[in-house]
Design a protein around this motif. Structure first.
Motif, mmCIF file in Angstrom:
data_model
loop_
_atom_site.group_PDB
_atom_site.id
_atom_site.type_symbol
_atom_site.label_atom_id
_atom_site.label_comp_id
_atom_site.label_asym_id
_atom_site.label_seq_id
_atom_site.Cartn_x
_atom_site.Cartn_y
_atom_site.Cartn_z
ATOM 1 N N ILE A 54 0.843 -1.202 0.000
ATOM 2 C CA ILE A 54 0.000 0.000 0.000
ATOM 3 C C ILE A 54 0.878 1.253 0.000
ATOM 4 N N ALA A 55 1.881 1.276 0.854
ATOM 5 C CA ALA A 55 2.773 2.437 0.936
ATOM 6 C C ALA A 55 3.491 2.667 -0.388
ATOM 7 N N TYR A 56 3.909 1.607 -1.034
ATOM 8 C CA TYR A 56 4.607 1.741 -2.324
ATOM 9 C C TYR A 56 3.680 2.345 -3.377
ATOM 10 N N VAL A 57 2.465 1.853 -3.442
ATOM 11 C CA VAL A 57 1.533 2.336 -4.468
ATOM 12 C C VAL A 57 1.190 3.814 -4.257
ATOM 13 N N ILE A 58 1.041 4.239 -3.016
ATOM 14 C CA ILE A 58 0.648 5.631 -2.777
ATOM 15 C C ILE A 58 1.829 6.596 -2.736
ATOM 16 N N SER A 59 3.029 6.079 -2.632
ATOM 17 C CA SER A 59 4.202 6.936 -2.499
ATOM 18 C C SER A 59 4.610 7.569 -3.826
ATOM 19 N N ALA A 86 10.082 3.266 -8.412
ATOM 20 C CA ALA A 86 11.133 2.874 -9.341
ATOM 21 C C ALA A 86 10.923 3.575 -10.671
ATOM 22 N N MET A 87 9.648 3.731 -11.042
ATOM 23 C CA MET A 87 9.284 4.487 -12.249
ATOM 24 C C MET A 87 8.169 5.447 -11.848
ATOM 25 N N PRO A 88 8.391 6.754 -11.930
ATOM 26 C CA PRO A 88 7.377 7.729 -11.481
ATOM 27 C C PRO A 88 6.028 7.523 -12.161
ATOM 28 N N ASP A 89 4.958 7.660 -11.378
ATOM 29 C CA ASP A 89 3.602 7.432 -11.879
ATOM 30 C C ASP A 89 3.167 8.441 -12.935
ATOM 31 N N VAL A 90 3.871 9.553 -13.034
ATOM 32 C CA VAL A 90 3.497 10.556 -14.033
ATOM 33 C C VAL A 90 3.867 10.131 -15.456
ATOM 34 N N LEU A 91 4.709 9.116 -15.592
ATOM 35 C CA LEU A 91 5.039 8.599 -16.923
ATOM 36 C C LEU A 91 3.853 7.792 -17.444
ATOM 37 N N PRO A 92 3.333 8.141 -18.602
ATOM 38 C CA PRO A 92 2.182 7.406 -19.125
ATOM 39 C C PRO A 92 2.478 5.902 -19.244
ATOM 40 N N LEU A 93 1.554 5.102 -18.766
ATOM 41 C CA LEU A 93 1.606 3.637 -18.783
ATOM 42 C C LEU A 93 2.772 3.054 -17.999
ATOM 43 N N MET A 137 3.594 0.424 -14.066
ATOM 44 C CA MET A 137 4.072 -0.956 -14.206
ATOM 45 C C MET A 137 4.754 -1.462 -12.948
ATOM 46 N N ASP A 138 5.550 -0.610 -12.299
ATOM 47 C CA ASP A 138 6.221 -1.052 -11.081
ATOM 48 C C ASP A 138 5.214 -1.293 -9.965
ATOM 49 N N ASP A 139 4.166 -0.475 -9.892
ATOM 50 C CA ASP A 139 3.127 -0.680 -8.885
ATOM 51 C C ASP A 139 2.410 -2.013 -9.119
ATOM 52 N N VAL A 140 2.073 -2.290 -10.368
ATOM 53 C CA VAL A 140 1.427 -3.564 -10.710
ATOM 54 C C VAL A 140 2.352 -4.726 -10.352
ATOM 55 N N THR A 141 3.639 -4.566 -10.616
ATOM 56 C CA THR A 141 4.611 -5.619 -10.294
ATOM 57 C C THR A 141 4.680 -5.859 -8.794
ATOM 58 N N ILE A 142 4.672 -4.783 -8.005
ATOM 59 C CA ILE A 142 4.723 -4.923 -6.545
ATOM 60 C C ILE A 142 3.458 -5.600 -6.020
ATOM 61 N N VAL A 143 2.302 -5.226 -6.548
ATOM 62 C CA VAL A 143 1.046 -5.868 -6.118
ATOM 63 C C VAL A 143 1.089 -7.354 -6.477
ATOM 64 N N THR A 144 1.556 -7.679 -7.662
ATOM 65 C CA THR A 144 1.678 -9.081 -8.087
ATOM 66 C C THR A 144 2.598 -9.842 -7.144
ATOM 67 N N TYR A 145 3.727 -9.246 -6.808
ATOM 68 C CA TYR A 145 4.681 -9.857 -5.883
ATOM 69 C C TYR A 145 4.028 -10.112 -4.519
ATOM 70 N N ALA A 146 3.352 -9.095 -3.991
ATOM 71 C CA ALA A 146 2.711 -9.234 -2.682
ATOM 72 C C ALA A 146 1.670 -10.344 -2.678
ATOM 73 N N VAL A 147 0.832 -10.359 -3.689
ATOM 74 C CA VAL A 147 -0.220 -11.381 -3.763
ATOM 75 C C VAL A 147 0.398 -12.777 -3.849
ATOM 76 N N SER A 148 1.498 -12.907 -4.582
ATOM 77 C CA SER A 148 2.150 -14.220 -4.686
ATOM 78 C C SER A 148 2.706 -14.677 -3.340
ATOM 79 N N LYS A 149 3.158 -13.741 -2.518
ATOM 80 C CA LYS A 149 3.691 -14.077 -1.194
ATOM 81 C C LYS A 149 2.584 -14.329 -0.168
ATOM 82 N N LEU A 150 1.388 -13.850 -0.446
ATOM 83 C CA LEU A 150 0.284 -13.924 0.516
ATOM 84 C C LEU A 150 -0.806 -14.918 0.116
ATOM 85 N N THR A 151 -0.503 -15.843 -0.754
ATOM 86 C CA THR A 151 -1.512 -16.767 -1.277
ATOM 87 C C THR A 151 -2.305 -17.459 -0.167
ATOM 88 N N GLU A 152 -1.621 -18.029 0.800
ATOM 89 C CA GLU A 152 -2.300 -18.744 1.890
ATOM 90 C C GLU A 152 -3.093 -17.790 2.774
#
Length: 122
Positions: A72-77, A81-88, A92-107
């Protein structure tokens, strides 16, 4: 995502794991979730999990909670790694972090979904 950006994202993620989440952060996270494309629902689930833990309705270990808080902190900060003001590219880094978190929290996510189903049924 380039390896250098991924490495920076992981370093920032580790820094954000120690962040104390506020109600304002959660509101900001909800509003930014729309930019996460196919990860919107997974990110909103992480937000719900954190709200239920903070309210004392759901319990999880500190490690799993720290992964959620860091995500959550990464997404709102504005520090990304790549500023959110860059189109598209900026999200991508936010999506990657969410994907990583979900993979670690499966159970934990399975347990939380069972918890919410039981709460709705009861």
């Amino acid at each position: 995502m380039k390896k250098a950006h991924l490495d920076k994202a992981i370093r920032l993620f580790e820094l954000f794991r120690r962040h104390r989440i506020s109600d304002e952060d959660l509101v900001k996270a909800e509003s930014k979730s729309a930019y996460l494309d196919e990860k919107v629902e997974e990110f909103r689930l992480l937000i719900s999990m954190s709200k239920d833990v903070i309210a004392g309705r759901y319990h999880m270990n500190k490690w799993n909670l720290s992964i959620i808080i860091a995500t959550i902190a990464y997404v709102i900060s504005p520090l990304d790694a790549m500023p959110d003001v860059l189109p598209l590219m900026g999200w991508m880094d936010d999506v990657t972090i969410v994907t990583y978190a979900v993979s670690k929290l499966t159970e934990e996510i399975k347990k939380y979904k069972a918890f919410t189903q039981a709460r709705l049924a009861g």
